[in-house]
Design an enzyme around this catalytic site. Sequence first.
Site, PDB file in Angstrom:
ATOM      1  N   ASP A   1      -8.563  -0.476  -5.761  1.00 46.90           N
ATOM      2  CA  ASP A   1      -8.960  -1.152  -4.548  1.00 46.90           C
ATOM      3  C   ASP A   1      -9.432  -2.643  -4.904  1.00 46.90           C
ATOM      4  OD1 ASP A   1      -9.511  -0.561  -1.414  1.00 46.90           O
ATOM      5  OD2 ASP A   1     -11.410  -1.447  -2.217  1.00 46.90           O
TER       6      ASP A   1
ATOM      7  N   ARG B   1      -2.512   7.766   1.475  1.00 54.98           N
ATOM      8  CA  ARG B   1      -2.715   8.740   2.291  1.00 54.98           C
ATOM      9  C   ARG B   1      -1.490   9.529   3.268  1.00 54.98           C
ATOM     10  NH1 ARG B   1      -7.588   6.260   6.326  1.00 54.98           N
ATOM     11  NH2 ARG B   1      -6.671   4.429   5.357  1.00 54.98           N
TER      12      ARG B   1
ATOM     13  N   ARG C   1       0.778  -1.342  -0.202  1.00 54.48           N
ATOM     14  CA  ARG C   1      -0.063  -0.046  -0.067  1.00 54.48           C
ATOM     15  C   ARG C   1       0.870   1.308   0.050  1.00 54.48           C
ATOM     16  NH1 ARG C   1      -3.623   0.767   5.046  1.00 54.48           N
ATOM     17  NH2 ARG C   1      -4.207  -1.712   4.661  1.00 54.48           N
TER      18      ARG C   1
ATOM     19  N   ARG D   1      -6.370  14.156  -3.103  1.00 50.40           N
ATOM     20  CA  ARG D   1      -7.623  13.604  -2.512  1.00 50.40           C
ATOM     21  C   ARG D   1      -8.597  14.638  -1.923  1.00 50.40           C
ATOM     22  NH1 ARG D   1     -11.298  11.914  -0.636  1.00 50.40           N
ATOM     23  NH2 ARG D   1     -11.868  10.056   0.613  1.00 50.40           N
TER      24      ARG D   1
ATOM     25  N   TYR E   1     -15.841  -9.246   3.082  1.00 48.68           N
ATOM     26  CA  TYR E   1     -16.370  -8.150   2.955  1.00 48.68           C
ATOM     27  C   TYR E   1     -18.042  -8.255   2.545  1.00 48.68           C
ATOM     28  CZ  TYR E   1     -11.997  -5.871   3.520  1.00 48.68           C
ATOM     29  OH  TYR E   1     -10.586  -5.445   3.726  1.00 48.68           O
TER      30      TYR E   1
END
Lengths: 354, 354
Positions: free
Chosen positions: B85, B40, B36, B49, B161
């Site tokens: 994703d 962020r 990842r 973003r 999920y």
Amino acid sequence: MSEKNESGERPATSRARFLDAAWGRCRGRPPVWLLRQAGRYMPRYQELRGRHSFEEMCTRPDLAFEVSLQPWREFGMDAVIVFYDILFILKAMGAPLEYTDRGPVFHRPVREPADVRALRLPEPGAGSQPVAETLRMLRRELGDRTALLGFAGAPFTLASYLVEGEFRRSGDRIRRMMHSDPETLEELLEMLADATIDHLERQVAAGADAVQLFDTWAGLLGAEDYARFALRGQTRIFEALRPLGVPTILYVNGSSHLLELMARSGARVLSVDWRVSLPEARRRVGPGVALQGNLDPAALFSPPRAVREMTRALLESVAGDPAYICNLGHGILPETPVESVRAFVETAMGFPER
Amino acid sequence: MSEKNESGERPATSRARFLDAAWGRCRGRPPVWLLRQAGRYMPRYQELRGRHSFEEMCTRPDLAFEVSLQPWREFGMDAVIVFYDILFILKAMGAPLEYTDRGPVFHRPVREPADVRALRLPEPGAGSQPVAETLRMLRRELGDRTALLGFAGAPFTLASYLVEGEFRRSGDRIRRMMHSDPETLEELLEMLADATIDHLERQVAAGADAVQLFDTWAGLLGAEDYARFALRGQTRIFEALRPLGVPTILYVNGSSHLLELMARSGARVLSVDWRVSLPEARRRVGPGVALQGNLDPAALFSPPRAVREMTRALLESVAGDPAYICNLGHGILPETPVESVRAFVETAMGFPER
């Protein structure tokens, strides 16, 4: 409580059976109980819960007494664990705890040195008064027939809730703190260990035959971090309790990489989750401690026939082990079918004496 | 992509270095990248973003291209992983996905046979169109210099999920379904495996040098359930990809009890978390697969000097292993200090060639 069973006879009561297994000398079938055995899956609990908050259910001894006994009256397992929650001790230390639909929340997470200093050791007994009273009532009710268990959260797990604020799956925040400010975390862990020792001593004084220390989230740690931030507090607590002469139980979820270290904690019983097989756990920890576990609580959603088969397979896998307590690998889940719990307990209690 | 390095020379490019290590014949320092690695923690990501939703960032190839390259431009690691994703494929299958502040949510969890039947295999390429386009752009930009990675979620993790709806820490719901309705779950897993094979084939066709399969939550399973509900799908996917000749990477979080089974999946590289030491992992899986990992992402919150020490210790622990890719044990955390990422990558890239 440390009475000997030198005669080699089968235990006469559930209490004797539980203590024999915990001390590693059970001659008959293993004792059985369930992690979090009282609570949401039981209709009679739901009834009471409709009229009282979770916090009331835990902290009003008359209610907690009822709830603790519900599963025992229904299924007759060998041990009753007092109904309470590991987090009340933190409230008594000044942390603002709220139970929400999403689970417990601490609205002011503890992350800075000042946050730790704002906490205080509880007034003597402050966090333990209700649970001690419930234990006294339970002891009177159960007498010598059934084992009575107290419990507490371990310092690392309590700190996880405080640091995360709202505990989600990964424990990222507390693992961050381990690296960014280990000294502050250690200060917090020390204080929590002190509070926990007092908390558990009072539960034993109130009549608990054994106590379980829940270090549920310590399985998130690698061996080195576990040794420093979890094992150290566990060891201090078990050492402090040793003079009381009661068996101590250590639970860590996701602990398959930590079994050898858990065995060094001084706990008398290691409670393991479903991801490690009991024979492997026994091989790795040696004969010096008892084992407790480890059916996947999700397995209770199988049809009762399958539950009986899995329970028998579990018992067969450790048949003849004098230091084994049959249990789940984690707390029972909400909505668990009552008939599955019955199938689990009946199968364990009907397992041939050896 | 399966070019040989029979000469025994040190790899001339990051791409060659990555592929050499994945195939188990890296003669120099290990390649390095971060799970990842785009996102962020990077100020330039935050800037973008601020103007675009997460979903836009993933599915607009111009934006995803920029974001994928940000860490590589800043730190120059040996591989670029495409920004995307794992859940978009589920949207293409008809599951209503929403990204919220609390994480991704499926408002209609998949739990009954009818829920599974309401899903459909995506139209050919439907879930892969944006990521394939981003990969093509990245391939053109990177040429032969740097390895380019695609990825997907594994069936068990995707199903987690869908079944949980909102994934929390324990995966209780999917574990319940394993026991209460294994046939329906298997039907769902089959469909997800089919979709994933197509998804990954398209990423390789678009230029990915290797693909990583994330079975993040499969570590919640004991060995028997893992074999039935996770490994089976992994194996089918890796088998289907084998003719493409690219290395495949399998990641499972909390996998210390599953390493031997993971090694049977057919993955070329096993990506392990921080709870197992690399030498132990190597001892247990044998020499036939490469290893990737495994610094605790939380360790990047230490001061840069400590990060450098831990990174060196990690590299020393597997020094000389020709089948090792230096990485974290899980995705990088939000708010990770950029200077720590730099310390990690620089230390790995400066590790002596052997």
